[in-house]
Design an enzyme around this catalytic site. Structure first.
Site, PDB file in Angstrom:
ATOM      1  CE  LYS A  89      -1.558   1.363   3.849  1.00 34.74           C
ATOM      2  NZ  LYS A  89      -1.472   2.863   4.369  1.00 34.74           N
ATOM      3  CG  ASN A  90       2.172   2.775   3.582  1.00 33.00           C
ATOM      4  OD1 ASN A  90       1.018   3.207   3.234  1.00 33.00           O
ATOM      5  ND2 ASN A  90       2.574   2.457   4.818  1.00 33.00           N
TER       6      ASN A  90
ATOM      7  NE  ARG B  55       0.994  12.532   7.107  1.00 35.89           N
ATOM      8  CZ  ARG B  55       1.371  13.710   7.707  1.00 35.89           C
ATOM      9  NH1 ARG B  55       0.401  14.669   8.094  1.00 35.89           N
ATOM     10  NH2 ARG B  55       2.564  14.338   7.482  1.00 35.89           N
TER      11      ARG B  55
ATOM     12  CB  CYS C 113      -4.684  11.190  11.304  1.00 40.30           C
ATOM     13  SG  CYS C 113      -2.999  10.180  11.484  1.00 40.30           S
TER      14      CYS C 113
ATOM     15  NE  ARG D 191       0.674  10.314  10.069  1.00 37.42           N
ATOM     16  CZ  ARG D 191       0.375   9.440   9.295  1.00 37.42           C
ATOM     17  NH1 ARG D 191      -0.875   8.979   9.571  1.00 37.42           N
ATOM     18  NH2 ARG D 191       0.932   8.703   8.529  1.00 37.42           N
ATOM     19  N   PRO D 192       2.755  16.632  11.369  1.00 33.99           N
ATOM     20  CG  PRO D 192       4.690  17.814  12.299  1.00 33.99           C
ATOM     21  CD  PRO D 192       3.658  16.486  12.262  1.00 33.99           C
ATOM     22  CG  MET D 193       2.573  17.738   5.653  1.00 38.66           C
ATOM     23  SD  MET D 193       1.605  18.244   4.235  1.00 38.66           S
ATOM     24  CE  MET D 193       2.805  18.074   2.806  1.00 38.66           C
ATOM     25  CG  ASP D 194       8.063  20.248  10.171  1.00 37.69           C
ATOM     26  OD1 ASP D 194       7.466  19.232  10.298  1.00 37.69           O
ATOM     27  OD2 ASP D 194       9.249  20.185  10.905  1.00 37.69           O
ATOM     28  CG  LEU D 195      10.786  17.087   8.613  1.00 38.58           C
ATOM     29  CD1 LEU D 195      10.541  15.696   9.172  1.00 38.58           C
ATOM     30  CD2 LEU D 195      12.034  17.651   8.500  1.00 38.58           C
TER      31      LEU D 195
ATOM     32  CG  ASP E 136       2.912   1.317   9.630  1.00 34.52           C
ATOM     33  OD1 ASP E 136       2.509   2.041  10.379  1.00 34.52           O
ATOM     34  OD2 ASP E 136       3.359   1.532   8.314  1.00 34.52           O
TER      35      ASP E 136
ATOM     36  CB  ILE F  20       7.229   6.296  14.581  1.00 31.91           C
ATOM     37  CG1 ILE F  20       8.721   5.267  14.561  1.00 31.91           C
ATOM     38  CG2 ILE F  20       6.974   7.141  13.205  1.00 31.91           C
ATOM     39  CD1 ILE F  20       9.705   6.044  14.220  1.00 31.91           C
TER      40      ILE F  20
ATOM     41  NE  ARG G   7      -7.274   4.696   5.338  1.00 34.45           N
ATOM     42  CZ  ARG G   7      -6.577   5.648   5.727  1.00 34.45           C
ATOM     43  NH1 ARG G   7      -7.209   6.241   6.810  1.00 34.45           N
ATOM     44  NH2 ARG G   7      -5.663   6.438   5.231  1.00 34.45           N
TER      45      ARG G   7
HETATM   46  N1  EPU Z   1       7.007  14.268  10.763  1.00 36.22           N
HETATM   47  C1  EPU Z   1       7.168  15.817  11.033  1.00 36.22           C
HETATM   48  N2  EPU Z   1       7.116  16.525   9.915  1.00 36.22           N
HETATM   49  C2  EPU Z   1       7.072  16.111   8.592  1.00 36.22           C
HETATM   50  C3  EPU Z   1       6.794  14.835   8.593  1.00 36.22           C
HETATM   51  C4  EPU Z   1       6.645  13.959   9.469  1.00 36.22           C
HETATM   52  O1  EPU Z   1       7.364  15.854  12.254  1.00 36.22           O
HETATM   53  O2  EPU Z   1       7.144  16.753   7.898  1.00 36.22           O
HETATM   54  C5  EPU Z   1       6.799  13.183  11.926  1.00 36.22           C
HETATM   55  C6  EPU Z   1       5.335  12.673  12.000  1.00 36.22           C
HETATM   56  O3  EPU Z   1       4.516  13.566  12.500  1.00 36.22           O
HETATM   57  C7  EPU Z   1       5.776  11.152  12.641  1.00 36.22           C
HETATM   58  C8  EPU Z   1       7.121  10.922  11.997  1.00 36.22           C
HETATM   59  O4  EPU Z   1       7.579  12.068  11.543  1.00 36.22           O
HETATM   60  O5  EPU Z   1       5.798  11.397  14.114  1.00 36.22           O
HETATM   61  C9  EPU Z   1       7.075   9.686  11.107  1.00 36.22           C
HETATM   62  O6  EPU Z   1       6.549  10.264   9.845  1.00 36.22           O
HETATM   63  P1  EPU Z   1       6.688   9.891   8.438  1.00 36.22           P
HETATM   64  O7  EPU Z   1       6.654  11.245   7.644  1.00 36.22           O
HETATM   65  O8  EPU Z   1       7.952   9.104   8.411  1.00 36.22           O
HETATM   66  O9  EPU Z   1       5.646   9.076   7.972  1.00 36.22           O
HETATM   67  P2  EPU Z   1       4.350   9.207   6.961  1.00 36.22           P
HETATM   68  O10 EPU Z   1       5.218   9.439   5.659  1.00 36.22           O
HETATM   69  O11 EPU Z   1       3.332  10.160   7.091  1.00 36.22           O
HETATM   70  C10 EPU Z   1       4.375   6.539   6.381  1.00 36.22           C
HETATM   71  C11 EPU Z   1       3.492   5.489   6.136  1.00 36.22           C
HETATM   72  C12 EPU Z   1       2.809   5.398   7.553  1.00 36.22           C
HETATM   73  C13 EPU Z   1       3.932   4.809   8.539  1.00 36.22           C
HETATM   74  C14 EPU Z   1       4.936   5.992   8.741  1.00 36.22           C
HETATM   75  C15 EPU Z   1       6.284   5.469   9.343  1.00 36.22           C
HETATM   76  C16 EPU Z   1       2.551   5.992   4.118  1.00 36.22           C
HETATM   77  C17 EPU Z   1       1.645   6.541   3.151  1.00 36.22           C
HETATM   78  N3  EPU Z   1       2.192   5.874   5.188  1.00 36.22           N
HETATM   79  O12 EPU Z   1       3.773   7.831   6.687  1.00 36.22           O
HETATM   80  O13 EPU Z   1       1.885   4.196   7.444  1.00 36.22           O
HETATM   81  O14 EPU Z   1       3.334   4.661   9.805  1.00 36.22           O
HETATM   82  O15 EPU Z   1       5.631   6.284   7.185  1.00 36.22           O
HETATM   83  O16 EPU Z   1       6.867   4.277   8.731  1.00 36.22           O
HETATM   84  O17 EPU Z   1       3.635   5.546   3.428  1.00 36.22           O
HETATM   85  C18 EPU Z   1       0.119   2.913   7.935  1.00 36.22           C
HETATM   86  O18 EPU Z   1       0.210   2.088   6.681  1.00 36.22           O
HETATM   87  O19 EPU Z   1      -0.768   2.496   8.571  1.00 36.22           O
HETATM   88  C19 EPU Z   1       0.910   3.921   7.989  1.00 36.22           C
HETATM   89  C20 EPU Z   1       0.510   4.974   9.287  1.00 36.22           C
END
Ligand code: EPU
Length: 422
Positions: free
Chosen positions: A22-23, A94, A118, A123-127, A308, A330, A400
């Protein structure tokens, strides 16, 4: 609303085919936006999240057709006539934010709704924003939407992520393929889904090195071409079903399974006393004698133990011999399954990001529900070995991320059925 009824019934035997990830698919699909030529994905999983991404891409002007019973996604983005990813779609999932990097790179502008928090955390997007700004984008937040533009085009740059975010690495990587010059992403995420994305982008003509390591180097190119790419195996679906025979007893072969996708998870199962055998077709997992031993788990970015699989591991630890400590590093709110498992007789104490699980001999079936995908499937797993019936509500979470869950589990002898709600 539909529910899933699980009757605990002892050993499971047979084989379970593992789908494409999925991811991985959710980041490979937006890669279509990078090229005018068609991108075809094979081994795609049949999931509601994939339908949501299809809807989003179609709303932007991409053509997306699901062929071969949904396992092939034929996409074409020669004509992108909308650059706004609407809140109504983004709020559902997301991963919708993964259209930002590709749209910006291809069109020079993009407007993407912020997904918001969520159930599992803020889960911010600052990065994502940091990385795209390093590439020369100007990004503003207005009315809940990120307005991004790159009036002079994107330019390669060196950057360091403060955390190895999967989504941020994906967005930046996709954008960098069409940026001018060299991009270096330090502290990049190393997940197999990143390597899969890089493989697909390379097939489209991108120049990328170092994916799978903490430093990814991208040499920008003027345009990307079409490609056909198979989606990598879903390591989380794999890990989830590996636990089914461990929890319920028996021996199951996971078709397409590979240890390198989930090494840290396999090490923990090994320490718990589970037998894992590599076969020509995948992995064979068995628990033949007695209870598993309690093991401690700390979640971490790849190659660490995946967040996960934390909920599913907790379901196993509920009936392990001894006490195990699970630390979630995480996401800040990813123990919603603990009180539900408690309703089934588990003995779990949660304090902040740490859960302490005192193994009990047996769980008892109960009506339960969960607020996210992995939490929901942990309750199904727990139900496989519980005494009596477990009714897992809010099945839409499972739809999902787990294709044909009932069929896959009944195929190895589990008593699981979908109950249609009103
Ligand atoms: N984070 C920030 N700022 C950012 C981005 C992330 O602080 O700009 C923080 C998040 O809030 C979180 C941590 O960094 O605490 C990890 O977030 P990451 O960005 O790595 O996760 P993601 O890309 O949002 C993907 C998977 C998730 C999985 C995580 C960690 C997808 C679509 N989703 O999420 O999958 O848990 O990586 O491996 O690829 C799931 O499938 O159930 C699921 C939640």
């Amino acid at each position: 609303m539909d529910s899933i009824l699980v009757k605990g019934n002892g050993p499971l035997n047979g084989e379970i085919p593992i789908a494409g990830a999925k991811n991985a698919c959710l980041t490979l699909m937006p890669a279509t936006l990078l090229s005018e030529e068609p991108l075809t994905l094979t081994n795609a999983p049949r999931l509601s999240d994939i339908k949501t991404m299809t809807q989003l891409l179609q709303s932007l002007g991409s053509e997306v057709s699901a062929l071969s019973d949904g396992q092939v996604l034929a996409m074409s983005s020669h004509n992108i006539d909308n650059h706004v990813a609407d809140y109504e779609i983004v709020r559902k999932m997301r991963a919708s934010n993964l259209v930002l990097g590709p749209m910006l790179a291809r069109l020079g502008h993009a407007v993407v709704s912020l997904p918001g928090g969520c159930a599992i955390g803020a889960r911010p997007m600052d990065l994502h924003i940091y990385g795209l700004e390093k590439l020369g984008a100007e990004i503003e937040l207005k009315d809940g939407y990120l307005h991004a533009k790159a009036p002079r085009g994107l330019k390669g740059a060196e950057m360091e992520l403060r955390f190895a975010s999967v989504g941020a690495t994906e967005n930046i990587l996709m954008a960098a393929t069409l940026a001018k010059g060299t991009t270096v992403i330090n502290n990049a995420a190393r997940e197999p889904e990143i390597v899969d994305l890089a493989d697909c982008l390379r097939a489209m003509g991108a120049q990328i090195e170092g994916d799978g390591s903490p430093t990814i180097v991208v040499q920008g190119v003027d345009r990307l071409k079409g490609a056909t790419h198979p989606v990598v195996t879903d390591r989380i679906e794999l890990g989830t079903y590996m636990l089914a025979p461990v929890i319920a007893g028996g021996e199951v072969e996971l078709l397409g399974g590979r240890i390198d996708l989930i090494g840290a998870f396999c090490e923990k199962l090994d320490a718990a006393g589970v037998s894992i055998e590599e076969t020509a077709r995948g992995l064979k997992v068995a628990r033949k004698n007695g209870r598993v031993k309690a093991v401690d788990v700390v979640t971490a970015p790849f190659p660490g133990f995946p967040t996960d699989l934390q909920a599913q591991m907790m379901a196993l630890m509920c009936t392990a011999e001894g006490t195990s400590v699970l630390e979630e590093k995480i996401f800040e709110n990813r123990f919603m399954h603990a009180p539900e498992l408690g309703r089934m007789g588990a003995n779990i104490e949660v304090s902040g990001g740490t859960a302490t699980v005192h193994g009990v001999e047996k769980l008892k079936g109960a009506p339960v529900m969960a607020t996210d995908l992995r939490a929901s499937v942990s309750l199904i797993l727990a139900g496989l070995a519980a005494e009596g019936e477990t009714l897992v509500n809010r099945v839409y979470h499972l739809d999902r991320g787990y294709e044909r869950l009932v069929r896959k589990l009944t195929g190895v002898g589990a008593l699981v059925e979908r109950v249609t709600g009103t």
